[in-house]
Design an enzyme around this catalytic site. Structure first.
Site, short mmCIF file in Angstrom:
data_model
loop_
_atom_site.label_atom_id
_atom_site.label_comp_id
_atom_site.label_asym_id
_atom_site.label_seq_id
_atom_site.Cartn_x
_atom_site.Cartn_y
_atom_site.Cartn_z
N SER A 47 0.68 23.73 -9.94
CA SER A 47 1.55 22.55 -9.93
C SER A 47 2.02 22.21 -11.34
CB SER A 47 0.80 21.35 -9.33
OG SER A 47 -0.41 21.13 -10.02
N LYS A 50 3.70 14.70 -5.65
CA LYS A 50 4.28 14.37 -6.95
C LYS A 50 5.77 14.72 -7.06
CE LYS A 50 0.49 16.00 -8.59
NZ LYS A 50 -0.33 15.56 -7.42
N GLU A 62 30.60 7.27 -3.42
CA GLU A 62 30.26 8.23 -2.36
C GLU A 62 28.98 8.98 -2.70
OE1 GLU A 62 34.73 8.99 -0.57
OE2 GLU A 62 33.95 10.39 -2.03
N TYR A 89 -9.74 13.90 -0.37
CA TYR A 89 -8.71 14.72 -1.01
C TYR A 89 -8.46 16.01 -0.25
CZ TYR A 89 -6.06 17.54 -4.23
OH TYR A 89 -5.08 18.33 -4.78
N HIS A 143 33.00 -5.80 12.56
CA HIS A 143 33.52 -4.61 13.25
C HIS A 143 34.63 -3.94 12.45
CE1 HIS A 143 31.27 -6.28 16.64
NE2 HIS A 143 31.82 -7.43 16.31
N SER A 192 41.60 14.92 -7.49
CA SER A 192 41.61 16.07 -6.58
C SER A 192 42.11 17.28 -7.37
CB SER A 192 42.55 15.79 -5.41
OG SER A 192 43.04 17.01 -4.86
N GLN A 206 -1.20 17.58 -3.37
CA GLN A 206 -0.51 18.04 -4.58
C GLN A 206 1.01 17.89 -4.45
OE1 GLN A 206 -1.84 21.55 -6.84
NE2 GLN A 206 0.04 22.55 -6.18
N ASN A 216 39.74 9.05 -6.50
CA ASN A 216 38.74 8.92 -5.43
C ASN A 216 37.48 8.18 -5.89
OD1 ASN A 216 40.35 10.42 -3.63
ND2 ASN A 216 39.59 12.35 -4.48
N LYS A 252 45.57 11.57 -6.54
CA LYS A 252 44.32 10.98 -6.08
C LYS A 252 43.51 10.29 -7.16
CE LYS A 252 42.82 11.63 -2.40
NZ LYS A 252 42.90 10.80 -1.20
N ASN A 283 -9.94 15.33 -8.50
CA ASN A 283 -9.50 14.46 -7.40
C ASN A 283 -9.36 13.00 -7.85
OD1 ASN A 283 -9.76 16.83 -6.07
ND2 ASN A 283 -11.41 16.20 -4.68
N1 ARG Z 1 -3.33 19.75 -8.75
C1 ARG Z 1 -3.98 19.01 -7.73
C2 ARG Z 1 -3.08 17.88 -7.26
O1 ARG Z 1 -2.09 17.66 -7.87
C3 ARG Z 1 -5.26 18.41 -8.21
C4 ARG Z 1 -6.31 19.39 -8.10
C5 ARG Z 1 -7.37 19.03 -7.17
N2 ARG Z 1 -7.82 20.29 -6.71
C6 ARG Z 1 -8.88 20.52 -5.97
N3 ARG Z 1 -9.14 21.70 -5.69
N4 ARG Z 1 -9.64 19.56 -5.56
O2 ARG Z 1 -3.33 17.26 -6.26
#
Ligand code: ARG
Length: 451
Positions: free
Chosen positions: A39, A339, A304, A331, A171, A291, A336, A299, A297, A125
Site C-alpha cells: 500500500s 485509504k 458540468e 482488523y 418543474h 468548442s 487497507q 460552455n 460557444k 492495526n
Molecule cells: N497496510 C495495512 C493497512 O493499511 C496495515 C497493515 C496491517 N496488516 C496486518 N497484516 N495486520 O490497513
C-alpha cells in the site's frame, strides 16, 4: 491480470526486508504478490501522521519504563526528521509492504538496534487506525477551510446580486419572482451549513485514540494509553481494543458528508447550467470553455465538471460501505483499501469547493433578462390571486378567476403583465389588479420575510 505484469515492480522489492515475517509465517513471499499487495504508493501520504503517532507511542514507552529517556529522545529525533528528509528528496522510503514498515525499516538502518524497540506493545492495526484518524483530523480542517472560503465568496456574490429579482422554478418552469439571495441561499448556503454540522459528527467519531489496542487485544505491558492519546490531542484512549482496530465508522460518515456536499454542489451547478442556457446568467471566459469546432460557444464546463464529480463522491461512499460490510469484528486486510477511497473523496471535495468559489466570482446575473423571463412566464399570477384574496375573494375562487385571465390573455397572444383595464372589465375583475403587475416588486415583497 496479465501474468508477469508486476515483474518490473517486483525487481524493486528484491531488497525488501521481512520485518513482519517469522519462521511461522513460512518462507518468503512470492515477489509478484509482494509487489501487488503493497500500500506504500498510496499510504505514503500518511508519513507525517505515522511519524507523529510513533513519536507519541515512544513517549508512552518512556513513561512505562520500556525505553530510557535518552533512547526515547534518540528515536523521536530520528523519526521527526524523516518527513522533511523525504520531502527534500534526501531520503527515499524503503519499498516495504506499507508506510508503517517502511518507517521502521528506515529507522533500523538509521539508528540501529534501538529501532527494534519501537514496535513494543503496538501493531500496525492500531497504528494505521491512529494514522487514519490523525489524517482525517487534518482532512476535516481542509474541507472546513474550503467551505469557509466558499462562504466568503457567497457573501461577495450576494453583495453584488442578492437583491436582484429572478425567477424561481418549479418543474423547470418559471414559477414565482424571488430575490437572487434566496436562490443561492437555498442552493448553497443552507445545505452547506447542514453539511458542516455533519462534519462535526466526524470530529466526535475521531475523538478517541486507537493506540494501545495493539493487533486486537491490547497488550500486557506497563504502557499507559493515556500518554500517547494526550500527546496526539485525542480526548481519550481506546475503550475497547477490538472496536478500536476495526471501526472505520468515521470514514463512512466523512465519505457520506463529502457525497452530500457533492450533491449540493451538483444541484447548484444544474441551476447555473440551466440559467446560463436560458440566458439569465453569464459566465466570464475565465471559467467557460469553447468548442473545438463551433466558434460561437462559451460552455459552462466548470459547473458540468463539478456536477459530474458528485457521481465519484457517491461511488466512493458505496466503495467504502461495500468494503466494510460483512467483515467480522477487528482488523482485516480489506481495510487497507479504505485509504485510496477516502483520500480521493476528500481531495475531490476540496477541489470542487474551490472551483465553485472561483466559479461564483465569474458568474453574473443578468437583471433585465431575469425580469423579461418573469414576465414571459406569467410569474405574477400568484400575486394577482393573493391580491384578490386580500380584498375578500375566497382563494379557490380567485385562483380560478386568475387562471381564466391567464388563458384569455394567452389566447390573445399577450402575457399577464400586458393586462389592460378593458381586459379586467371584460373579466369582471377589479382594476386594482393593474397596480400589482410589477414582478420586481413581487420578488422584494416575498423576500422581506426571509432576511
Ligand atoms: N497496510 C495495512 C493497512 O493499511 C496495515 C497493515 C496491517 N496488516 C496486518 N497484516 N495486520 O490497513
Amino acid at each position: 491480470m496479465t501474468p508477469g505484469c508486476f515483474a518490473g515492480i517486483a525487481d524493486r522489492f528484491a531488497a525488501m526486508s521481512s520485518i513482519a515475517r517469522t519462521d511461522a509465517t513460512g518462507g518468503t513471499l512470492d515477489p509478484e504478490f509482494l509487489a501487488w499487495q503493497t500500500s506504500l504508493p498510496i499510504d505514503r501520504r500518511l508519513l507525517e501522521v505515522d511519524v507523529a503517532g510513533s513519536v507519541a507511542h515512544v513517549e508512552g514507552l518512556v513513561a512505562g519504563g520500556l525505553l530510557t529517556r535518552e533512547e526515547g529522545d534518540e528515536l523521536q529525533a530520528a523519526l521527526q526528521g524523516l518527513p522533511g528528509k523525504v520531502a527534500r528528496g534526501e531520503v527515499e522510503l524503503p519499498v516495504e509492504e506499507d508506510v508503517h514498515m517502511a518507517v521502521e525499516v528506515w529507522l533500523r538502518a538509521t539508528v540501529g538496534e534501538l529501532a527494534d524497540k519501537l514496535h513494543t506493545g503496538r501493531s500496525r492495526n492500531d497504528q494505521v487506525a491512529t494514522d487514519l484518524k490523525l489524517w482525517t483530523r487534518a482532512a476535516l480542517a481542509r474541507v472546513l477551510a474550503a467551505l469557509g472560503q466558499l462562504d466568503a465568496g457567497l457573501d461577495a456574490w450576494i453583495a453584488r446580486w442578492g437583491e436582484t429579482p429572478m425567477p424561481a422554478y418549479t418543474h423547470r418552469q418559471v414559477a414565482i419572482p424571488v430575490l437572487a439571495r434566496l436562490w443561492v441561499g437555498a442552493a448553497l448556503r443552507e445545505p452547506l451549513a447542514r453539511d458542516r454540522r455533519l462534519l462535526a459528527v466526524v470530529e466526535d467519531e475521531i475523538a478517541d485514540s486507537p493506540l494501545g489496542a495493539g493487533a486486537i487485544g491490547g497488550n500486557t505491558l506497563p504502557i499507559d494509553p493515556q500518554v500517547p492519546a494526550r500527546a496526539l490531542g485525542f480526548a481519550r484512549p481506546p475503550s475497547n481494543p477490538l472496536d478500536a482496530v476495526g471501526s472505520r465508522d468515521h470514514t463512512l460518515t466523512l465519505a457520506f458528508a463529502c457525497a452530500r456536499i457533492g450533491q449540493h454542489l451538483a444541484r447548484f451547478c444544474a441551476d447555473v447550467i440551466e440559467l446560463s442556457s436560458d440566458g439569465l446568467v453569464t459566465l466570464s471566459g475565465a471559467v467557460a470553455c469553447g468548442s473545438s469546432m463551433m466558434p460561437h460557444k462559451r460552455n459552462p464546463d466548470l459547473f458540468e465538471l463539478v456536477r459530474g464529480q458528485a457521481a465519484l463522491r457517491q461511488g466512493e461512499l458505496v466503495a467504502l460501505m461495500t468494503t466494510f460490510q460483512g467483515l467480522g469484528t477487528g482488523y482485516h486486510r480489506d481495510l487497507q483499501q479504505d485509504k485510496q477511497v477516502i483520500f480521493a473523496s476528500i481531495d475531490g471535495t476540496v477541489d470542487c469547493l474551490k472551483m465553485i468559489t472561483l466559479g461564483l466570482e465569474h458568474l453574473d446575473l443578468l437583471p433585465e433578462p431575469c425580469l423579461r423571463a418573469l414576465e414571459r412566464g406569467d410569474a405574477i399570477a400568484t400575486d394577482l390571486t393573493e391580491h384578490l384574496v386580500s380584498i375578500g375573494t375566497p382563494f379557490r375562487v380567485a385562483y380560478r378567476q386568475i387562471g381564466a385571465l391567464v388563458a384569455s390573455q394567452r389566447a390573445a397572444g399577450k402575457r399577464l403583465v400586458e393586462l389592460e383595464a378593458e381586459d379586467l372589465r371584460a373579466a369582471g375583475l377589479p382594476l386594482s389588479l393593474l397596480e400589482q403587475l410589477d414582478v420586481g416588486a413581487s420578488a422584494s415583497k416575498r423576500a422581506a420575510r426571509y432576511r
